[in-house]
Enzyme design. Structure first.
Site, PDB file in Angstrom:
ATOM      1  N   ASP A 185       0.886  -1.158   0.068  1.00 45.03           N
ATOM      2  CA  ASP A 185      -0.015  -0.084   0.051  1.00 45.03           C
ATOM      3  C   ASP A 185       0.831   1.315  -0.134  1.00 45.03           C
ATOM      4  O   ASP A 185       1.878   1.362   0.512  1.00 45.03           O
ATOM      5  CB  ASP A 185      -0.946   0.061   1.280  1.00 45.03           C
ATOM      6  CG  ASP A 185      -1.697   1.182   1.365  1.00 45.03           C
ATOM      7  OD1 ASP A 185      -2.336   1.474   0.432  1.00 45.03           O
ATOM      8  OD2 ASP A 185      -1.501   2.033   2.374  1.00 45.03           O
ATOM      9  N   GLU A 258       1.403  -0.521  -5.118  1.00 48.76           N
ATOM     10  CA  GLU A 258       0.617   0.636  -5.156  1.00 48.76           C
ATOM     11  C   GLU A 258       1.101   1.881  -5.566  1.00 48.76           C
ATOM     12  O   GLU A 258       1.879   2.058  -4.762  1.00 48.76           O
ATOM     13  CB  GLU A 258      -0.701   0.726  -4.259  1.00 48.76           C
ATOM     14  CG  GLU A 258      -1.553   1.827  -4.604  1.00 48.76           C
ATOM     15  CD  GLU A 258      -2.132   2.373  -3.398  1.00 48.76           C
ATOM     16  OE1 GLU A 258      -3.376   2.758  -3.733  1.00 48.76           O
ATOM     17  OE2 GLU A 258      -1.827   2.641  -2.277  1.00 48.76           O
TER      18      GLU A 258
END
Length: 541
Positions: A185, A258
């Site tokens: 993330d 990401e």
């Protein structure tokens, strides 16, 4: 899927629905964070990286999920949240107290004293993603800490070797529990620039992108995103995964990244000739290019070019239509184009990534200010929250047209349902002869059976301004074609303008929802009629 009636999806609920993923043809499922958390940011504020959030279940429930997934030959990928922890994490509590070994676990700073007022102020003008200053004063420690997300999400300090080692322990722990990889993330802000000789950080300059001084886009992010050390950290994490396979055997684990960074930075995550990086830095071009300029054939080409023309040789492309941070694909592109976009990512070379509900054509739910729970929205106000909240794309998954869309037996669900659940749901679409879901299943079946889609070359172009065409070809096998009319009027196109070697007729394999053509029938390649939003997958034989 909620298994216990509290209105919140959980691990046992997921386990009970793994057969659905298997039937779809999905090979791996990425779960949003399941770790122990105060849930300020729905699991992205982690208080214990080694335990399960109780409302989702227990470690034993997770092991049962892994066991069931293994039986079905499905892979489970966890969301790894490396940039920050919760302020309720023991690491942060110890850092606040300056306990030995934890003094510099997070990014701390004395701040600056205003020469005019004598008041202590944040070290810089840096802004967080969720609006407002990225610095928060801690009274007990008498210093500011950096938080590029919510105040309750302090940034870990990756210039501290102990932090680096600790997060590698997190990866190894879950690998030992049987996960098949991680989606990492929020990589861009992992590192910020080093302070100068006096220990001061530089201010960002005004970007000119917005007049809202609390919006992160008000400033550039030159000093707080996309630092070279971030790329090296990804290489280190890849080594952790590769070492685990070398030591313990089994299948390789996947590393997904990401990043909404520009291509020059994103492509570095793949690695180079001397080092392996992420298997897949997520490709959001089909989101970001359309956000700027809208959906069109030329913008589809631009999004594809940006990836395929910059990707290092020998690496695998990937295509993403949506996720939990972006409005649902059917709402962003228009419901009439959801089949076209699902076809697009299945026909292009590489991996396709489906956010839950895209296979059904799910659309955004409307969430009132009173029902808003996303911190990005809550940190604004009732007048502007809809610009920021991510709740509309997170509404419960729609299994049936019954109570709570079959998601929960409880009285309420954690977010209100989207209004169209009575017609857009798994049960209704499974029973239909032709639906978004049956189209999606046909696409995956074609990918699995077609050597051309697995190994063939790729050619694509815009025809007549509004029509986008892809040809996948492989020696000794049928060529596969994708054609879509992204314009606002019906059109007749001559595909021989795109490829002179085309046969006179192409056989229709798959058609979009509103197409009135017939699968198995032949259609003239030089006079192919396309309605607005009509998308077709055809074969040379």
């Amino acid at each position: 899927m909620d298994s216990d009636g509290d209105g919140i999806g959980d691990l046992n609920g997921i386990t009970s629905k793994l057969e659905y993923l298997k039937e779809l043809g999905v090979t791996a499922a990425w779960l949003s964070p399941i770790f122990k958390s105060p849930m300020v940011d729905f699991g992205y504020d982690i208080s214990d990286f080694f335990d399960i959030q109780p409302e989702y279940g227990t470690l034993e429930d997770f092991r049962n999920l892994i066991k069931k997934a293994n039986e079905l030959e499905l892979k489970i990928i966890l969301d790894f949240v490396p940039n920050h922890s919760s302020d309720e994490n023991e690491w942060f509590k110890k850092s606040v107290k300056r306990e030995k070994g934890y003094q510099d676990y997070y990014v701390w700073h004395d701040g600056k004293v205003n020469a005019s007022t004598g008041v202590r102020e944040p070290p810089t003008n840096w802004l967080q993603y969720f609006r407002g200053s990225a610095w928060e004063w801690n009274e007990e420690r008498q210093q500011y800490y950096l938080h590029q997300f919510a105040v309750q999400q302090p940034d870990l300090n990756y210039r501290n070797p102990d932090v680096v080692a600790q997060m590698k322990r997190v990866l190894r722990y879950w690998l030992n529990e049987g996960v098949s990889g991680f989606r990492c993330d929020a990589l861009p802000p992992l590192f910020e620039v080093l302070p100068d000789a006096e220990g001061q950080y530089p201010d960002e300059v005004v970007s000119g992108a917005t007049d809202d001084a609390d919006d992160r886009d008000y400033l550039t992010t030159t000093y707080i995103e996309n630092q070279p050390e971030t790329v090296d950290m990804v290489y280190q994490w890849r080594t952790v995964l590769d070492d685990h396979k070398r030591i313990y055997g089994g299948n390789s684990s996947v590393l997904l990244i990401e990043t909404y960074s520009p291509a020059w930075f994103t492509m570095q995550f793949y690695g180079n000739r001397s080092v392996n990086g992420a298997h897949l830095p997520f490709n959001f071009n089909l989101i970001t290019v359309m956000e700027k300029s809208g959906l069109s054939a030329s913008n589809v080409q631009e999004a594809i070019d940006l990836w395929l023309q910059n990707m290092p040789a020998g690496r695998t492309a990937n295509w993403v239509l949506g996720n939990h941070d972006k409005r649902r694909a059917a709402s962003r592109y228009g419901a009439e184009f959801i089949d076209a976009m699902n076809m697009l990512v299945m026909i292009l070379p590489g991996a396709s990534v489906t956010y839950q509900g895209e296979e059904l054509g799910m659309t955004d739910g409307w969430i009132s200010w009173e029902d808003t729970v996303d911190p990005w929205g809550c940190n604004s106000n009732a007048d502007i929250y809809e610009q920021y909240t991510r709740d509309p794309e997170r509404t419960p998954f729609q299994w049936t047209n019954g109570t709570n869309a079959g998601f929960s037996t409880g009285e309420t669900t954690w977010l209100p349902l989207a209004a169209d659940y009575e017609t857009i749901n798994v049960a209704t679409e499974s029973a239909a002869d032709h639906s978004h879901l049956t189209i999606y299943k046909s696409l995956i079946a074609l990918r699995r059976s077609s050597k051309t889609l697995q190994n063939g070359s790729t050619k694509y172009a815009v025809l007549s301004d509004d029509v986008f065409v892809i040809k996948r070809s492989l020696s000794g096998a049928n060529s596969i074609f994708y054609v879509c009319n992204f314009g606002s009027a019906s059109i007749t196109v001559d595909l021989s303008e795109f490829d002179k070697t085309l046969p006179s007729d192409l056989v229709l394999l798959i058609r979009s929802m509103d197409s009135i053509k017939s699968e198995g029938a032949g259609y003239a390649s030089k006079e192919l009629e396309l309605a607005v939003g009509e998308a077709l997958v055809l074969s040379s034989e």
